[in-house]
Design an enzyme around this catalytic site. Structure first.
Site, short mmCIF file in Angstrom:
data_model
loop_
_atom_site.label_atom_id
_atom_site.label_comp_id
_atom_site.label_asym_id
_atom_site.label_seq_id
_atom_site.Cartn_x
_atom_site.Cartn_y
_atom_site.Cartn_z
N SER A 90 0.81 -1.22 0.00
CA SER A 90 0.00 0.00 0.00
C SER A 90 0.84 1.27 0.00
CB SER A 90 -0.96 0.01 1.19
OG SER A 90 -0.26 -0.04 2.41
N LYS A 141 -11.66 1.24 -3.21
CA LYS A 141 -10.50 1.84 -3.89
C LYS A 141 -10.80 1.86 -5.39
CE LYS A 141 -7.32 1.02 -0.13
NZ LYS A 141 -8.04 0.40 0.98
N HIS A 143 -5.02 -3.03 -3.37
CA HIS A 143 -4.56 -2.07 -4.38
C HIS A 143 -4.36 -2.68 -5.76
CE1 HIS A 143 -4.09 0.95 -1.28
NE2 HIS A 143 -3.66 -0.04 -0.52
N1 PMP Z 1 -5.38 -3.65 3.16
C1 PMP Z 1 -4.61 -2.76 2.54
C2 PMP Z 1 -3.36 -3.23 1.88
C3 PMP Z 1 -5.00 -1.41 2.52
O1 PMP Z 1 -4.21 -0.50 1.93
C4 PMP Z 1 -6.20 -1.02 3.14
C5 PMP Z 1 -6.72 0.39 3.12
N2 PMP Z 1 -5.80 1.40 3.13
C6 PMP Z 1 -6.95 -2.00 3.80
C7 PMP Z 1 -6.53 -3.30 3.78
C8 PMP Z 1 -8.21 -1.64 4.52
O2 PMP Z 1 -9.27 -1.54 3.64
P1 PMP Z 1 -10.52 -0.63 4.00
O3 PMP Z 1 -10.10 0.78 3.73
O4 PMP Z 1 -11.60 -1.12 3.13
O5 PMP Z 1 -10.79 -0.86 5.46
#
Ligand code: PMP
Length: 402
Positions: A197, A256, A225
């Site tokens: 991320s 996303k 992502h």
């Molecule tokens: N996993 C990863 C790799 C993320 O980047 C994110 C969100 N930034 C999440 C899980 C969490 O997802 P959500 O925003 O739907 O809670």
């Protein structure tokens, strides 16, 4: 846009009669400010997009995970309206009581088919999905093996499960293999971001799946992502890898690239049924509004047909990398929409972000604990909604900054 001083906030420093608990907190917050670690929320006055208005000023934003530019797509807005009319606004109950609507059930079928796995289960957020999977499958006698740069939700999930928590250096498969070989855990789970991320690089899925096979472990792939962006028709990093293994538990988010909200887990029927029965982050929470599930059906149609958007996005990543003339800073290797410009110091990263904001360009400075100490960075997040001119403007502004 500046990191405002706590002293400017009367509620924290000037309120009368505050307790020693409050004083201790205020001191901790002041220390965070000294270290350049205080975070600020900006208030968005427009829908999410490449062009936004924040606090009365227009910007080109490189901040969102709306990689395909779908968050305010007219067809999704229309689908949401239609979904509200058909299903109401709130789910009103958890999935296991009476919150599981036909819209949720239909979306689970569509998602499973889209990612090519037997069954899928919706969660309200990716954070909850990761908590749900790890805590439902592992307990005290078990072990989680995690890439050191994994998302916080995977780490929190491992801690909450009470399993042994072993972290290996980023992408170091030899270190991972040694940990797996030395483990006496009853059940093992390898957990990894599929696209990292804060780094944008892609996990070596075939090699990880082979290790899972050799050491009788689950492989949890968090494709927050990659879903919608990578792979044929945006089916994600697992589809791109061509790996098929009953050991894989695939998680992706829907807030996303899909432009809406939510997350799902897909995999073998036994795994999914165990989640329904045991994942507390699934059981003890209200189901997401069914209108979102309805909207996501339309989003999946758009994703399938978005090869043009994906090509354009890849072109923007290439353009940025070619046009940047870096001196002190470094661009981490990334073929995804996430292009991290590593700056190092927290204050320097914030100063760079503020300087860009003065030019009308919004790029977030990401600091510890989100990234390791000394690797504060600008996380440039590209979207198919950007034009080449936007990326050129950003690259030129960055070139002038260092
Ligand atoms: N996993 C990863 C790799 C993320 O980047 C994110 C969100 N930034 C999440 C899980 C969490 O997802 P959500 O925003 O739907 O809670």
């Amino acid at each position: 846009m500046s990191t405002s001083s706590l002293a400017k906030q009367p509620a924290l420093s000037e309120s009368k009669g505050h307790t020693s608990l409050q004083q201790a907190l205020a001191a901790e917050l002041a220390e965070m400010e000294t270290q350049g670690l205080l975070r600020q929320r900006r208030t968005l006055e427009t829908p999410q997009g490449a062009r936004v208005r924040v606090d009365g000023r227009e910007y080109v934003a490189f901040c969102s995970n709306d990689y395909l530019g779908l968050a305010a797509h007219p067809e999704l807005i229309e689908a949401a309206r239609e979904g509200a009319a058909r299903f109401g606004v709130g789910a009103g109950a958890s999935h296991l009581v009476l919150g599981h609507s036909g819209a949720h059930a239909a979306l689970e079928r569509t998602l499973a088919e889209f990612v090519g796995l037997p069954r899928a289960l919706l969660f309200s957020t990716g954070y909850q999905a990761n908590l749900g999977v790890v805590t439902a499958l592992l307990g005290r006698a078990d072990a989680v093996f995690a890439d050191r740069l994994n998302h916080a939700s995977l780490n929190d999930a491992a801690l909450l499960s009470r399993a042994e928590f072993k972290r290996y250096p980023h992408f170091d498969l030899d270190a991972l293999e040694r940990l797996l070989a030395g483990s006496r855990a009853r059940r093992k789970l390898i957990a990894t971001d599929a696209v990292f991320s804060m780094d944008g690089d892609v996990a070596p899925v075939p090699e990880l799946a082979a290790l899972a096979e050799r050491h009788d472990a689950w492989l949890l792939l968090d494709d927050a992502h990659g879903f919608g962006v990578m792979g044929p028709q945006g089916r994600g990093v697992l589809a791109r890898s061509g790996v098929r293994s009953p050991r894989v538990i695939y998680m992706a988010t829907l807030g996303k690239a899909a432009g809406v909200f939510g997350a799902f887990v897909a995999g073998e029927p036994e795994v999914l049924e165990a989640l329904v029965q045991r994942a507390r982050a699934y059981i003890y929470t209200t189901a997401a509004p069914p209108l979102l599930a309805h909207t996501l059906q339309k989003s999946l149609e758009l994703i399938r047909a978005a090869d043009g958007r994906r090509d354009h996005l890849r072109g923007l990543s290439r353009l940025l990398r070619e046009r940047l003339r870096l001196k002190r800073w470094t661009l981490a290797p990334s073929e995804s929409a996430i292009q991290p410009l590593i700056i190092g110091g927290n204050r320097e990263a914030v100063a760079a972000s503020e300087a860009l904001a003065r030019e009308g360009l919004l790029v977030p400075a990401i600091r510890p604990p989100t990234v390791p100490r000394g690797t504060a960075r600008l996380r440039i997040s590209l979207s198919a909604a950007h034009g080449a001119g936007d990326v050129e403007r950003l690259a030129d502004a960055l070139n002038a900054l260092q």
